[in-house]
Scaffold this motif. Structure first.
Motif, mmCIF file in Angstrom:
data_model
loop_
_atom_site.group_PDB
_atom_site.id
_atom_site.type_symbol
_atom_site.label_atom_id
_atom_site.label_comp_id
_atom_site.label_asym_id
_atom_site.label_seq_id
_atom_site.Cartn_x
_atom_site.Cartn_y
_atom_site.Cartn_z
ATOM 1 N N LEU A 50 -11.682 -8.691 12.570
ATOM 2 C CA LEU A 50 -11.436 -8.994 13.739
ATOM 3 C C LEU A 50 -12.709 -10.068 13.890
ATOM 4 O O LEU A 50 -13.791 -10.049 13.335
ATOM 5 N N VAL A 51 -12.481 -11.395 14.650
ATOM 6 C CA VAL A 51 -13.528 -12.295 14.713
ATOM 7 C C VAL A 51 -14.072 -12.175 16.270
ATOM 8 O O VAL A 51 -13.049 -12.186 17.081
ATOM 9 N N GLY A 52 -15.094 -12.005 16.467
ATOM 10 C CA GLY A 52 -15.591 -12.168 17.796
ATOM 11 C C GLY A 52 -16.697 -13.174 17.960
ATOM 12 O O GLY A 52 -17.445 -13.463 16.954
ATOM 13 N N ILE A 53 -17.127 -13.411 19.245
ATOM 14 C CA ILE A 53 -18.426 -14.334 19.586
ATOM 15 C C ILE A 53 -19.246 -13.588 20.479
ATOM 16 O O ILE A 53 -18.790 -13.313 21.749
ATOM 17 N N PRO A 54 -20.250 -13.196 20.075
ATOM 18 C CA PRO A 54 -21.291 -12.566 21.067
ATOM 19 C C PRO A 54 -21.674 -13.194 22.135
ATOM 20 O O PRO A 54 -21.930 -14.546 21.910
ATOM 21 N N HIS A 55 -21.914 -12.666 23.251
ATOM 22 C CA HIS A 55 -22.469 -13.100 24.474
ATOM 23 C C HIS A 55 -24.039 -13.451 24.154
ATOM 24 O O HIS A 55 -24.662 -12.592 23.707
ATOM 25 N N GLN A 56 -24.505 -14.734 24.287
ATOM 26 C CA GLN A 56 -26.011 -14.805 24.255
ATOM 27 C C GLN A 56 -26.389 -15.552 25.265
ATOM 28 O O GLN A 56 -25.797 -16.839 25.621
ATOM 29 N N LYS A 57 -27.558 -15.468 25.769
ATOM 30 C CA LYS A 57 -28.183 -16.297 26.841
ATOM 31 C C LYS A 57 -28.863 -17.623 26.335
ATOM 32 O O LYS A 57 -28.779 -18.815 26.735
#
Length: 59
Positions: free
Chosen positions: A21-28
């Motif tokens: 699974l490919v995801g993109i983490p939330h980052q400020k």
């Protein structure tokens, strides 16, 4: 694929082919900065985009 353009996108497609699974983490704030100069080579980008579509969207 080789080259600079679309290396990250093709890597995600390769991961998906292997069942990851490919995801993109939330980052400020950005963790890294992708700096590749001030010039955009549209001819080179178009070349790699064609390669990308041939590889991952075969009919």
């Amino acid at each position: 694929m080789n080259g600079w353009h679309l290396y990250d996108t093709s890597q995600c497609f390769e991961f998906r082919k292997k069942g990851y699974l490919v995801g993109i983490p939330h980052q400020k704030e950005p963790w890294v900065i992708h700096a590749c100069g001030n010039e955009f080579d549209s001819d080179q980008y178009s070349n790699y985009l064609e390669k990308f579509f041939r590889e991952y969207f075969k009919s």
